[in-house]
Design a protein around this motif. Structure first.
Motif, mmCIF file in Angstrom:
data_model
loop_
_atom_site.group_PDB
_atom_site.id
_atom_site.type_symbol
_atom_site.label_atom_id
_atom_site.label_comp_id
_atom_site.label_asym_id
_atom_site.label_seq_id
_atom_site.Cartn_x
_atom_site.Cartn_y
_atom_site.Cartn_z
ATOM 1 N N TYR A 1 14.905 1.803 -5.780
ATOM 2 C CA TYR A 1 14.776 2.598 -6.998
ATOM 3 C C TYR A 1 15.651 2.008 -8.090
ATOM 4 O O TYR A 1 16.789 1.627 -7.843
ATOM 5 N N VAL B 1 2.403 0.311 1.023
ATOM 6 C CA VAL B 1 2.364 1.593 0.322
ATOM 7 C C VAL B 1 3.091 1.470 -1.012
ATOM 8 O O VAL B 1 4.295 1.325 -1.062
ATOM 9 N N GLU B 2 2.309 1.508 -2.074
ATOM 10 C CA GLU B 2 2.945 1.441 -3.388
ATOM 11 C C GLU B 2 3.369 2.833 -3.798
ATOM 12 O O GLU B 2 2.645 3.796 -3.587
ATOM 13 N N GLU B 3 4.563 2.903 -4.344
ATOM 14 C CA GLU B 3 5.055 4.211 -4.754
ATOM 15 C C GLU B 3 5.616 4.070 -6.145
ATOM 16 O O GLU B 3 6.688 3.499 -6.336
ATOM 17 N N GLU B 4 4.873 4.546 -7.096
ATOM 18 C CA GLU B 4 5.336 4.415 -8.465
ATOM 19 C C GLU B 4 6.316 5.534 -8.797
ATOM 20 O O GLU B 4 6.151 6.654 -8.337
ATOM 21 N N VAL B 5 7.314 5.194 -9.579
ATOM 22 C CA VAL B 5 8.274 6.216 -9.982
ATOM 23 C C VAL B 5 7.904 6.714 -11.374
ATOM 24 O O VAL B 5 7.834 5.944 -12.323
ATOM 25 N N VAL B 6 7.617 8.013 -11.469
ATOM 26 C CA VAL B 6 7.251 8.629 -12.740
ATOM 27 C C VAL B 6 8.153 9.836 -12.954
ATOM 28 O O VAL B 6 7.869 10.933 -12.488
ATOM 29 N N GLY B 7 9.301 9.587 -13.579
ATOM 30 C CA GLY B 7 10.214 10.688 -13.861
ATOM 31 C C GLY B 7 11.309 10.841 -12.827
ATOM 32 O O GLY B 7 11.520 9.972 -11.972
ATOM 33 N N PHE C 1 13.662 12.162 -9.763
ATOM 34 C CA PHE C 1 13.418 12.482 -8.353
ATOM 35 C C PHE C 1 14.745 12.651 -7.625
ATOM 36 O O PHE C 1 15.804 12.413 -8.184
ATOM 37 N N ALA D 1 12.930 5.071 7.654
ATOM 38 C CA ALA D 1 12.931 5.046 6.189
ATOM 39 C C ALA D 1 12.715 3.618 5.707
ATOM 40 O O ALA D 1 13.173 3.235 4.640
#
Lengths: 111, 514
Positions: B148, B107-113, B115, B101
């Motif tokens: 996050y 690796v970009e990981e956008e947070v949209v809403g 989770f 983990a």
């Protein structure tokens, strides 16, 4: 898993935008993410996309392979480069931006 | 009706992979619970988690899952190998599984809403189910959660992960960073509520030296020892929690007497030292402390005993040369296997490491006598608190093993005086001997006294002794002089013959007078 989306062709080679959506079970959040992703795709790349839905509880191997921690998660498999977004995608504009779905598909090279 | 219900108060414990911690927890950690291990950077959290899993595999054939959120599996494999843990081998046996983990900056990981961590939990569950793992470690919660931003989600998901582990029935460890040593348990402020148990690893700077400790802050339903316990991290052993072996006060006291090495001293002690006694000899430099050690070892050898010397001031060569000067052949003694000498500079290791080294040497060599020359040299490298803990740990260990120990301490002043070492150790020792310079009539002479001997009467007079090519020669008590211990001896009028007679009436043997 019932992959019941009209446009979903499970990684068909005919389309230029391929997505994999990781969800966890049939929670409202999973359903919301799916619906929002479909909406954005329909508006930006209609008929030129496929969404492969993966339930992490049924296919943990795939989650492992893609190093998925949080769900829902969408991974843009094509076109490259890979892009990822986490969440239920309630903000459609931001999802479109994260997936780089502003322009028409023709402008993107499809190899 | 099935009357076969186990009492709810019966908590099954599993060994933690840390023998010291198992002692603190009186057996181990409760099975199937989650334990938070919180500490600042460099406090040994990852090593702690590794050992917890390795201990399960090695000692109980329990499969393990390691969820790594900070270091890559490769880096963990490498670090573990340097501690002597062959993770790759365990992976091949399907006893060890990584869930990677770690954060990939590519690796970009956008947070949209909104989770959740369902995917991570599914991966852990998958790894546990396919290997039958019973132990899980997540290293670290902080590295996972700080990716996050949404604090509410993070807290909720921490709880979800912890609950999932409990539901799986695995015994788990979740490590977590804390910013400061004595503040909040973790940066989210909820970590301690998320887990059943909380352990704290500390790595503090105490008078310019590093001090590592472990504390059990919370352990639901388990009676445990409280307070901070010293911890050290060693190359082939990993993290070692130092506890008092057994309880010194419960250790059985031996009534067996052993030969001290000097007939005259045995007489002063009414028959010799006790088998399991810890003795201290204190004196100024050059008064003959190492000589007494030599006599003690030689006395053991004459009875067929094995001795171990930890020399922190003199090299092996010096020790042997000195012994030869007193007519003792230690080289041959060592070659015959009746003696082992460990000569090391105190500064080479921390005090905790010295203690572990002494314990290891005792376990390996199984001596019946041990000499430590000198405690003052060790005192030099540590803080007062560490030194006290070292002494308590050492003396309880020695007593538990029924070993006779002789330790030396250097007094600070040439005449009389007391050292800090003495103040610390005097209550922990069974016997204290003093070596003192005595100035009499413009001449330096040497005096010897048994200050204390637990469990026996002893000769309380100050005896004169001389040193020659045969070693230490204890002579009769000083007469006509007083104030030796205070460092300013003064002649007193010779006792009149009449008074001598009176004294002898109460002391017919002319020996012990207690």
């Amino acid at each position: 898993m019932n992959h019941d989306f009209a446009n979903e062709t499970g990684g068909a080679p005919g389309v230029s935008h391929q997505f994999r959506l990781f969800i966890a079970g049939s929670s409202p959040r999973s359903a919301r993410a799916r619906a929002n992703l479909v909406r954005v795709c329909d508006e930006t790349v209609p008929d030129d996309y496929s969404i492969d839905v993966v339930d992490v509880q049924e296919q943990p191997d795939l989650a492992e392979e893609f190093s998925v921690l949080a769900t829902p998660l969408v991974v843009r498999l094509a076109p490259p480069p890979s892009r990822r977004a986490v969440g239920d995608f309630t903000d459609l504009q931001r999802l479109a931006a994260a997936m780089d779905l502003y322009r028409l598909p023709q402008e993107e090279s499809t190899t | 009706m099935n009357a076969q219900s186990t009492s709810p108060s019966t908590i099954v414990k599993v060994p933690t992979g840390h023998p010291g911690l198992d002692q603190i927890l009186r057996g181990g950690m409760p099975i199937g619970r989650t334990t938070l291990v919180s500490g600042t950077a460099g406090s040994g959290k990852t090593i702690f988690a590794l050992q917890f899993l390795i201990g399960g595999i090695r000692d109980h054939d329990e499969a393990a899952v390691f969820v790594t959120c900070e270091e890559t599996p490769d880096s963990i494999r490498e670090n573990a190998a340097s501690l002597g843990f062959a993770i790759v081998g365990h992976e091949q046996e399907r006893k060890w599984t990584f869930v990677d983990a770690t954060y990939d900056p590519g690796v970009e990981e956008e947070v949209v809403g909104a989770f959740d961590f369902a995917a991570l939990i599914a991966r852990i569950e998958h790894a546990v189910r396919t290997t039958g793992a019973t132990r899980v470690a997540i290293d670290s919660l902080g590295a996972l959660m700080t990716r996050y931003e949404d604090a509410y989600t993070v807290r909720r998901e921490m709880l979800r992960v912890s609950n999932a582990l409990r539901t799986l029935g695995v015994t788990s460890i979740l490590t977590n960073e804390r910013g400061v040593e004595h503040g909040e348990i973790g940066r989210f402020g909820v970590e301690e509520y998320v887990c059943d148990n909380v352990l704290i690893l500390r790595n503090t700077l105490d008078e310019e030296s590093r001090r590592r400790t472990l504390e059990v802050l919370k352990m639901r339903g388990v009676d445990h020892l409280t307070g901070e316990f010293p911890v050290t991290i060693l190359p082939n052993q990993g993290l070692v929690v130092i506890t008092l072996e057994g309880s010194a006060l419960n250790a059985e006291s031996s009534t067996v007497r052993i030969h001290s090495g000097l007939e005259a001293l045995d007489e002063m002690c009414n028959g010799g030292m006790f088998r399991d006694s810890v003795s201290l000899v204190s004196g100024a430099t050059g008064t003959g402390k190492t000589l007494l050690v030599t006599e003690f070892i030689d006395g053991g050898a004459s009875q067929g005993e094995r001795s171990l010397i930890f020399s922190f001031e003199e090299s092996r060569f010096q020790l042997f040369r000195n012994a030869a000067g007193w007519g003792r052949d230690f080289e041959t003694l060592e070659a015959s296997g009746a003696l082992r000498v460990e000569a090391i500079y105190p500064e080479m290791r921390s005090l905790e490491d010295h203690l572990v080294a002494i314990m290891n040497a005792v376990d390996e060599y199984q001596p019946t006598r041990i000499a430590i020359d000198s405690l003052s040299a060790l005192e030099r490298i540590s803080t007062e608190r560490s030194f006290r803990e070292f002494l308590i740990g050492l003396t309880s260990f020695i007593k538990h093993r029924q070993i006779a120990a002789l330790m030396t301490a250097t007094a600070r002043t040439l005449l009389g005086g007391e050292s800090l070492t003495e103040a610390h150790i005097s209550t922990l020792t069974d016997m204290i001997m003093l070596l003192r310079y005595v100035e009499m009539g413009g001449e330096i002479r040497r005096g010897f006294a048994v200050l204390k001997l637990r469990g026996s009467t002893h000769d309380k007079r100050i005896h004169e002794f001389t040193v020659d090519g045969t070693g230490m020669n204890l002579r009769g008590p000083f007469r006509g002089v007083t104030g030796i211990l205070s460092g300013s001896p003064q002649s007193v009028a010779e006792a009149s013959p009449d008074l001598e007679i009176v004294a002898q009436m109460f002391d017919p043997d002319g020996g012990p007078t207690s």
